[in-house]
Design a protein around this motif. Structure first.
Motif, PDB file in Angstrom:
ATOM      1  N   SER A 177       0.818  -1.197   0.000  1.00 31.42           N
ATOM      2  CA  SER A 177       0.000   0.000   0.000  1.00 31.42           C
ATOM      3  C   SER A 177       0.854   1.250   0.000  1.00 31.42           C
ATOM      4  O   SER A 177       0.394   2.319  -0.299  1.00 31.42           O
ATOM      5  N   ARG A 237      -6.185  -5.741  10.597  1.00 33.06           N
ATOM      6  CA  ARG A 237      -5.432  -5.029   9.553  1.00 33.06           C
ATOM      7  C   ARG A 237      -6.174  -3.743   9.213  1.00 33.06           C
ATOM      8  O   ARG A 237      -7.403  -3.730   9.167  1.00 33.06           O
ATOM      9  N   ASP A 261      -5.650  -0.428   6.283  1.00 35.91           N
ATOM     10  CA  ASP A 261      -4.844   0.023   5.156  1.00 35.91           C
ATOM     11  C   ASP A 261      -5.551   1.236   4.540  1.00 35.91           C
ATOM     12  O   ASP A 261      -6.772   1.223   4.412  1.00 35.91           O
ATOM     13  N   LEU A 304     -13.656  -2.823   2.378  1.00 29.57           N
ATOM     14  CA  LEU A 304     -13.507  -4.216   1.948  1.00 29.57           C
ATOM     15  C   LEU A 304     -14.788  -4.703   1.272  1.00 29.57           C
ATOM     16  O   LEU A 304     -14.773  -5.166   0.135  1.00 29.57           O
ATOM     17  N   VAL A 327      -6.896  -7.524   2.005  1.00 29.99           N
ATOM     18  CA  VAL A 327      -6.489  -6.137   1.742  1.00 29.99           C
ATOM     19  C   VAL A 327      -5.976  -6.016   0.306  1.00 29.99           C
ATOM     20  O   VAL A 327      -6.329  -5.082  -0.420  1.00 29.99           O
ATOM     21  N   SER A 345     -10.337  -1.914   6.294  1.00 24.27           N
ATOM     22  CA  SER A 345     -10.019  -2.442   7.613  1.00 24.27           C
ATOM     23  C   SER A 345     -10.770  -3.730   7.857  1.00 24.27           C
ATOM     24  O   SER A 345     -11.906  -3.883   7.393  1.00 24.27           O
TER      25      SER A 345
END
Lengths: 228, 272
Positions: free
Chosen positions: A128, B12, B14, B206, B234, B247
């Protein structure tokens, strides 16, 4: 990047980044920002971004477009401008480059942050951070197969058509090949032993596969082949 | 019995590919049996403030409360989990709302929330907005929350079919959020839990970018390695465009976690 905050009656509905060069607003579904309300024209307004400037244009809408309470046809957007379309409000904001520290944090929270396992934001995957790709590439990756080299089924081809294909023996050793827009990647999933790629033991990270790479999982050897 | 022995959690978050900031916040603690995910919204960094506050406040309160529950529970009160969840979410809502009122640059900030509390072989799920809770049990992959969104309301009222909804633009205007009103309408359900269940909490970054079927396949294929499964999800969201912050929290239930009973309950069990 600049963004718009869509709200109605003081309730924030959505945050929209100005990622596109031209962002259309209207009631019809093909608009980038669709507002399904009869007070909004089918094609109501558009925001065109040129370098650092964003221009708002009213597309001859029935009920008009207001900026900070004034009706406009064309307008250069400035930070904190409030665009009004019917009952909906769009606040135009330019993101600060750096998050402000210290004073900006809510000081009212009495917690012991050190006791918590808050996951660091971002940064958890290296990918990312590698930057922004312009457009998703869809399924632009070439077809590929895995051909068994050893064992009773030698010569058999396993097409890699799914996003994820698992290889190996469950409970013993399993690896997965992921098909991504930018290629095929092999990763260890379970088992004490890790797969071999061209004779080298893999670590826990994903590894990109090249044409004719040799893979060994659970004692079975196979070859990765691209099919152009 | 320690909860950390029977629950495995991986979180997680991102930023995705298009957003410069990450306004999601996650918290997961297997020993507490609590997983929290919030997706904030608002100008400046207000979205981050709202989601961060939701996570920190709820985590801190559960850290005080949850260990007491595991020492002793009262069987006579089946609604105990739901009631406690509701009061915690109400408190967090008020704190965020007050912060938004007291600070002009936080005005109008809000956050979605999905919180899972694992206790006594059950999971209590509280949610507000369009962050989701899924369960993979054997081959059944099921969404156990219903989005509080304009789109979901349109589907419910028959204005849109689920197929049309897939292609609707700006699909996730939320109809409920934490911190925007002095009172919040939180939805709470308590589900039974079985060993082997794999649970997923996620933000719309997501669920909007990866179809349920894609999520299910990933979890089924990589369920043996939660870290890898989380990473893959992800990647999938980013491969499909990564338009929003992504997330997720994965929770695997490895075994039984019945709460120890107090003497009164033990006695009653013997008498039966």
């Amino acid at each position: 990047m600049a963004k718009l905050i869509l709200s109605m009656d003081g309730l924030v509905l959505k945050e929209i980044p100005l990622g596109k060069k031209r962002l259309s607003i209207g009631r019809k579904p093909q608009n980038d920002i669709q507002i399904d309300n009869l007070a909004i024209s089918g094609e109501h307004a558009a925001i065109v971004t040129v370098l650092d400037d964003a221009f708002l244009e009213d597309l001859n809408s029935t009920n008009g477009t207001l900026v900070n309470g004034q009706p406009v046809k064309k307008h250069i957007l400035r930070h904190n401008d409030i665009i009004e379309l019917g009952k909906y409000r769009l606040k135009f904001m330019i993101d600060e480059a750096e998050p402000r520290s210290g004073a900006d944090q809510p000081l009212t929270i009495a917690t012991k942050a050190s006791e918590m396992e808050l996951v660091p934001r971002g940064g958890s995957t290296t990918r990312s951070q590698s930057g922004v790709t312009s457009e998703p590439q869809g399924t632009g990756v070439a077809a590929a197969v895995v051909q068994l080299v050893s064992g009773p089924l030698a010569g058999k081809e396993l097409p890699l058509t799914k996003t994820l294909t698992t290889l190996g023996k469950p409970g013993q050793q399993v690896a997965v090949i992921a098909r991504r827009p930018n290629g095929y990647f092999i990763t260890h999933v379970e088992g004490n032993a890790f797969p071999l790629l061209n004779g080298q033991t893999l670590d826990a990270q994903a590894h990109v596969l090249g044409d004719h790479d040799l893979i060994e999982i659970a004692g079975i050897r196979m070859e990765f082949l691209l099919k152009p | 019995m320690k909860l950390s022995d029977v629950l495995e959690m991986v979180a997680r978050t991102d930023p995705g590919l298009l957003r410069s900031r990450n306004e999601d916040a996650v918290f997961a603690d297997a020993a507490l049996g609590v997983a929290i995910l919030a997706d904030g919204m608002g100008g400046y960094n207000a979205g981050e403030v709202a989601s961060g506050m939701a996570c920190t406040l709820l985590a801190a309160n559960f850290a005080r409360f949850a260990p007491m529950c595991n020492e002793q529970i009262d069987d006579d009160d089946p609604a105990f989990m739901a009631r406690h969840l509701a009061s915690e979410v109400t408190l967090a809502n008020r704190a965020i709302f007050q912060a938004a009122q007291g600070e002009p640059r936080y005005a109008g900030m809000g956050t979605t929330l999905v919180l899972a509390w694992f206790h006594d072989n059950q999971v209590g799920v509280a949610h507000v907005g369009d962050s989701r809770f899924y369960r993979l049990r054997q081959n059944d992959f099921e969404l156990l929350t219903k989005d509080h969104s304009v789109l979901q309301e349109q589907i419910d009222s028959g204005m849109l079919t689920p197929e049309e909804a897939r292609y609707a633009e700006h699909r996730n205007l939320v109809t409920r959020a934490l911190g925007v009103d002095p009172e919040v309408d939180v939805e709470i359900h308590v589900h039974d839990v079985q060993a082997g269940d794999l649970l997923l909490l996620c933000s719309d970054g997501l669920s909007e970018m990866v179809e349920d079927e894609g999520i299910r396949q990933t979890l089924q294929t990589l369920g043996g390695n939660l870290e890898l499964a989380a990473e893959e999800l992800v990647h999938l969201a980013n491969d499909n465009g990564g338009r929003d912050n992504i997330s997720l929290i994965l929770v695997r239930v490895l075994g039984d976690y019945a709460a120890p009973r107090g003497w009164a309950q033990r006695l009653r069990a013997v008498m039966k």
